[in-house]
Structures are given as C-alpha cells and as structure tokens.
Design an enzyme around this catalytic site. Sequence first.
Site, short mmCIF file in Angstrom:
data_model
loop_
_atom_site.label_atom_id
_atom_site.label_comp_id
_atom_site.label_asym_id
_atom_site.label_seq_id
_atom_site.Cartn_x
_atom_site.Cartn_y
_atom_site.Cartn_z
N LEU A 61 0.87 -1.18 0.00
CA LEU A 61 0.00 0.00 0.00
C LEU A 61 0.90 1.22 0.00
CD1 LEU A 61 -2.69 -0.93 2.69
CD2 LEU A 61 -3.06 -0.73 0.23
N ASP A 62 0.59 2.22 -0.82
CA ASP A 62 1.43 3.40 -0.85
C ASP A 62 1.09 4.32 0.32
OD1 ASP A 62 -0.83 4.82 -1.53
OD2 ASP A 62 -0.08 5.57 -3.44
N PRO A 63 1.87 5.39 0.52
CA PRO A 63 1.63 6.24 1.70
C PRO A 63 0.23 6.84 1.76
CG PRO A 63 3.82 6.65 0.82
CD PRO A 63 3.14 5.74 -0.16
N ILE A 361 -0.73 -0.77 -5.87
CA ILE A 361 -0.23 0.55 -5.54
C ILE A 361 1.26 0.59 -5.83
CG2 ILE A 361 -0.01 2.26 -3.69
CD1 ILE A 361 -2.87 1.70 -4.38
#
Length: 387
Positions: A61-63, A361
Amino acid sequence: MGQIHTGATTKGQPRASQARRGLTQSGIVLVDKPQGITSHDVVARTRKLAGTRKVGHAGTLDPLATGLLVLGLNNSTRLLTYVVGLDKEYEAVIRLGAATTTDDSEGETIFTAPAGAVEAVQPETIAAGLAALTGDILQTPSSVSAIRVDGKRAYTRVREGETVVLDARPVTIASIDVSAATPGTDAEGNAVLDVAARITCSTGTYIRAIARDLGDALGVGGHLTALRRTRIGPFEVAHAHTLDVLDPARDLVTPADTARALFPAVQLDEIQASELRDGKRIAVDPPPPAPGTEASARGPIAAIDPDGALIGLFELRGGLSRVLVNFARDAAPLPATDTADESVADAPTKASDAAIPDADIPDAETPTMAADAPAAAATARTLGASA
C-alpha cells in the site's frame, strides 16, 4: 472463503508487558496501516517489535492508502506466496472534475473539467461508466506504477522526465458499488464530485486507474483521493491491529490457523506426519474444501501434525500426497535481553524473506519470492477468483 479472527485490539490498548527478545515463532500478523507511511515502514517497525529480520508483507500500500497489510514472520514469510494472489476489497473515493499526473491527489493537475461539466454528471452516467470497468477487462496501469520497464520502475522513469505508456493487462473487477456522490469544490474553487465506492477485484488491479478511466469516460477527468484496503482473501481489516498497539508475540496468527483459512486441511497421526516431513508419499483421503473456497480436491492441502502445527502443503495424485512445500519447525525461544537490537528494523532482507510486491499501488520495494512462484500461480488459479 473461510475468515480468520485474531482478537484485534482497539486503538489505545497497551501492549502486553514483556521482556525484549527475538520472536522465534512463525505466523502472520494483520496490520491496519495508517496514512503517510510506506509499507516498508510497517515492515521495519514490525521487525523492531519482533526482534527479527524475517518479516515480509503480501501486497504493498502506498503512503496515501490505509488499511490491511498481511505480514509474515519467520518461516511464515513463505506462506505469503499463497496470499498475494487472493482477491482484494477496497473503499475508495474518486474525485471527478480533474485529472492528475499520478492519477491520485498527490500528482499535479493536468486537466480541469470545463464549467458546468461536473454539474451535468448524473448518477446513471456514473453507474454506466463503472459498469464498463467491471468484469474481465484490460486495464492500463498508471504510468507511475511499480512495473519494471527494461529493469527500471515505471515511476522512476517518470520522475526522471520520461514519458511512460504501459501495456494494458487483464484484471478482474468483480464489483464496484457506489455508496455516495458528494458535490463540492476543490482548493481552486472548481466544481468536483466525490464518488465513494467499494471495489472488489483481483490482484494486479490499479484502483487509481479506475478513477482515471471513469473520469475519461465521462469527459471530466478523475483521480483517486482516498483508498483503504479492507480485505485480502479471508483476512479482514476489522481484525487487524494498529501500529500503536501491535504486539507481534500476542497478535500472531499461527501457521496452522492461517493455512486452515486458505486451504482444505487434514489432521495427520504421528507416523503420517513424520513420513510427510521426510517428503514421503502417503495415502490421504481428500478433505472437504475450506469454507467459501472453490479449491480443487487435489490441493493445495494443509497438513497438520498431532500437536496442531503446520507441517506443509501437499497435493493429491492417485490418492497419494505430493509435497509442495514443507515448513521448518520454529527454533527455541531466544533468551530475554534488556534492549532490542536497533539494527533489526532496517536490516536488509534476503529474497526468501522479502515482501511480495503487489500491483495495486506503486511503491513495491522488494523482490517476489521467486522460489515459491509456481505454487503461488497454482494457488491463484484455484483461489483467486473466489470472493
């Protein structure tokens, strides 16, 4: 698919008091990632808490995104191979009215809808646009994805000023259910429409690409402003732990319980368990499939020993087992120490312990566990289509 419960703690509940020591038990932990940090940050924090380098995750998962990360510890990093290909569920907010360079709110705006265009969008046109993006489709990944182009990540090439156009790839989007459409204005005063939706999809689906493609279809531009992963296969964010209360020793889901949630399982006697550990072929009756799965009676099948420990995974051929993977027994617990090894959190990870990058992501940072790839592909074919 069978669901697994971990007795998740609530935010603010303190960790159980315990001496600092290296955790030698294997298993998985479910983490609810907060916004603003990377998946690698979560892995590093868990390594420090558990006192072991052997931590990986099954899908990045990205930020910007929050929600479920499935982490494998010690020998259970090998189980992540069978998690990464499972279907996933997300809660997303798609903003109609502008397109960005990254297809999300972190990019620069490259298109703004003309006056009156967003106000003219009707619920039935949104529904029709999303219907065209549902089912077995060819989806073009975002140019800032983690896909490698001639050995270099696409997003790296974009940052270096290159124009990147990726080939479309097949994905399955089982459903997109809209829960709300809220009109408003952006920071510049332009009209926007925020569409909240729940999306169930196969691994490899880019949620930001759905936002981009919906905006393109409606002629107003679109991008993602919020994303939360709520489920991976049988694992749900409702049973995950936030980082402020995460205690890997307390919150660990055993390898056997993890395998039971993923596969049909058989309980072996001592002789069968010993022979299977040695790689011998043994006679086993086909077990019923795990609840909610469409798994083949041939396998993968989880083998559990008389003490309740996971021996490994096997398939049936001609009524006899054929081992796919066996798991080593956990080492004895290490003695307690006064302080944790601060170097553990950021220590480099071997390929066999690495996080498995997921195409959802674009900040995957570590290599896929290639040694288990054939088994993972077989499992994805067996389980990936089931919700």
